[in-house]
Write an enzyme that holds these catalytic residues in place. Structure first.
Site, PDB file in Angstrom:
ATOM      1  N   ASP A 160      41.376  44.639  49.305  1.00 10.04           N
ATOM      2  CA  ASP A 160      40.408  44.829  48.222  1.00 10.04           C
ATOM      3  C   ASP A 160      39.091  45.399  48.731  1.00 10.04           C
ATOM      4  OD1 ASP A 160      42.273  43.826  46.490  1.00 10.04           O
ATOM      5  OD2 ASP A 160      41.192  41.989  46.005  1.00 10.04           O
ATOM      6  N   HIS A 199      42.116  35.624  49.425  1.00 13.67           N
ATOM      7  CA  HIS A 199      42.176  35.398  47.982  1.00 13.67           C
ATOM      8  C   HIS A 199      43.604  35.114  47.520  1.00 13.67           C
ATOM      9  CE1 HIS A 199      38.080  37.542  47.213  1.00 13.67           C
ATOM     10  NE2 HIS A 199      37.939  36.299  47.605  1.00 13.67           N
ATOM     11  N   HIS A 229      45.013  46.792  44.160  1.00 16.21           N
ATOM     12  CA  HIS A 229      45.008  46.699  42.690  1.00 16.21           C
ATOM     13  C   HIS A 229      45.087  48.071  42.048  1.00 16.21           C
ATOM     14  CE1 HIS A 229      43.865  42.404  42.261  1.00 16.21           C
ATOM     15  NE2 HIS A 229      43.268  42.597  43.430  1.00 16.21           N
ATOM     16  N   ASP A 265      45.427  35.769  44.971  1.00 15.25           N
ATOM     17  CA  ASP A 265      46.308  36.810  44.438  1.00 15.25           C
ATOM     18  C   ASP A 265      46.832  37.740  45.538  1.00 15.25           C
ATOM     19  OD1 ASP A 265      43.677  37.853  44.697  1.00 15.25           O
ATOM     20  OD2 ASP A 265      44.138  39.484  43.325  1.00 15.25           O
ATOM     21  N   HIS A 266      46.443  37.477  46.783  1.00 14.16           N
ATOM     22  CA  HIS A 266      46.956  38.241  47.921  1.00 14.16           C
ATOM     23  C   HIS A 266      47.776  37.389  48.888  1.00 14.16           C
ATOM     24  CE1 HIS A 266      44.664  42.100  47.349  1.00 14.16           C
ATOM     25  NE2 HIS A 266      44.066  41.298  46.497  1.00 14.16           N
ATOM     26  N   HIS A 314      34.017  42.409  51.040  1.00 16.26           N
ATOM     27  CA  HIS A 314      34.662  41.722  49.922  1.00 16.26           C
ATOM     28  C   HIS A 314      34.817  40.237  50.255  1.00 16.26           C
ATOM     29  CE1 HIS A 314      37.172  41.265  46.391  1.00 16.26           C
ATOM     30  NE2 HIS A 314      38.155  40.777  47.126  1.00 16.26           N
ATOM     31  N   HIS A 324      43.236  39.331  53.439  1.00 16.45           N
ATOM     32  CA  HIS A 324      42.141  38.399  53.179  1.00 16.45           C
ATOM     33  C   HIS A 324      42.684  37.203  52.405  1.00 16.45           C
ATOM     34  CE1 HIS A 324      42.202  40.803  49.491  1.00 16.45           C
ATOM     35  NE2 HIS A 324      41.427  39.918  48.888  1.00 16.45           N
TER      36      HIS A 324
END
Length: 271
Positions: free
Chosen positions: A144, A66, A182, A68-69, A122, A64
């Site tokens: 996530d 985001h 995470h 942080d990914h 998400h 996805h």
């Protein structure tokens, strides 16, 4: 960092959760000098691992959009030439092949054939990668959407979408290794124990997870089988879970969707 291996006869496929930021994991699979990474939020820890293990990065898989990914994907592609795969409908910094449910990623150097699942909730276009892993086991990269004892917040999707997405994952083989994005396990377990204080398996998992974290070890991967025993979001049809959700909100909940919606709201506000 752990090394999970299963096949001792053929060239081994190794699975590593590479720590990133505060609590992210960038999942790395390697075999015979080749590697693939999933959701590299930053490039530096991946590049360090590749150099240390003398690995060639063949592919980058994104679940996805985001940051942080995906934040390290462009740098990794520039530095390694790896092919980038990602969700068909999301805005990504780089993507060579767009994927949706029904597609597959075939990485011959790593002996991997990963099916793509659409799992919105998400984010609107979130996908997962699922396939066989060594000696008949299975592997799931779920970003996530699913966590151990939890699930992702609903930033773009609806409760109905997330419940449907979790239903797809819930139906996977029990031995499937669940590779989440995470290290949220202890926080999730604290909440899950409020939902099901009488769940003996949940208490055992709480004890083992505390021990793992005290030693600096990841609590992941989990398995689908384990999550069926401890994850309230997988257990919405269990009387103990539905009763707890109804008691928390102080009213009757007449559907699985209503139970899930209240559980997600409860978790959102749990301290």
């Amino acid at each position: 960092m752990v090394n999970t291996t299963f096949n001792r006869a053929a060239p081994q496929t190794q699975l590593f959760p590479v720590p990133a930021f505060t609590d992210n994991y960038i999942w790395l699979l390697s075999r015979a000098g080749h590697a693939v990474v999933v959701d590299p939020g930053e490039s530096a820890p991946v590049e360090a691992h590749l150099a240390q293990q003398h690995l060639t990065l063949d592919a980058i898989l994104l679940t996805h959009h985001h940051g942080d990914h995906v934040g390290g994907a462009l740098a990794l592609q520039k530095n390694t030439g790896a092919r980038v795969y990602g969700p068909a409908t999301e805005s990504l910094p780089v993507c060579d092949q767009r994927l949706r449910e029904g597609d597959a990623v075939v990485l011959e150097n790593l002996d991997l054939h990963l099916e793509v699942l659409d799992i919105p909730g998400h984010t609107a276009g979130h996908i997962a990668y699922f396939g066989p892993f060594n000696q008949g086991k299975h592997l799931l990269f779920c970003g996530d959407t699913l966590f151990s004892a939890g699930c992702g917040r609903l930033f773009e999707g609806t409760p109905a979408q997330m419940l449907d997405s979790l239903g797809k994952l819930r139906a996977l083989p029990l031995d499937t290794l669940v590779c989440c994005g995470h290290e949220y396990t202890l926080a999730n377990l604290r909440w899950a124990l409020q939902v099901e204080p009488g769940n003996a398996v949940l208490h055992q998992r709480w004890a083992s997870a505390q021990e793992q974290r005290a030693k600096g070890l990841p609590t992941l991967p989990s398995t689908i089988g384990a999550e069926l025993d401890i994850n309230p979001f997988f257990r919405t049809q269990q009387d103990s879970v539905s009763r707890a959700a109804a008691a928390h909100i102080g009213q009757r909940l007449d559907s699985t969707l209503a139970v899930f919606t209240e559980l997600r709201e409860w978790k959102n506000n749990f301290k």
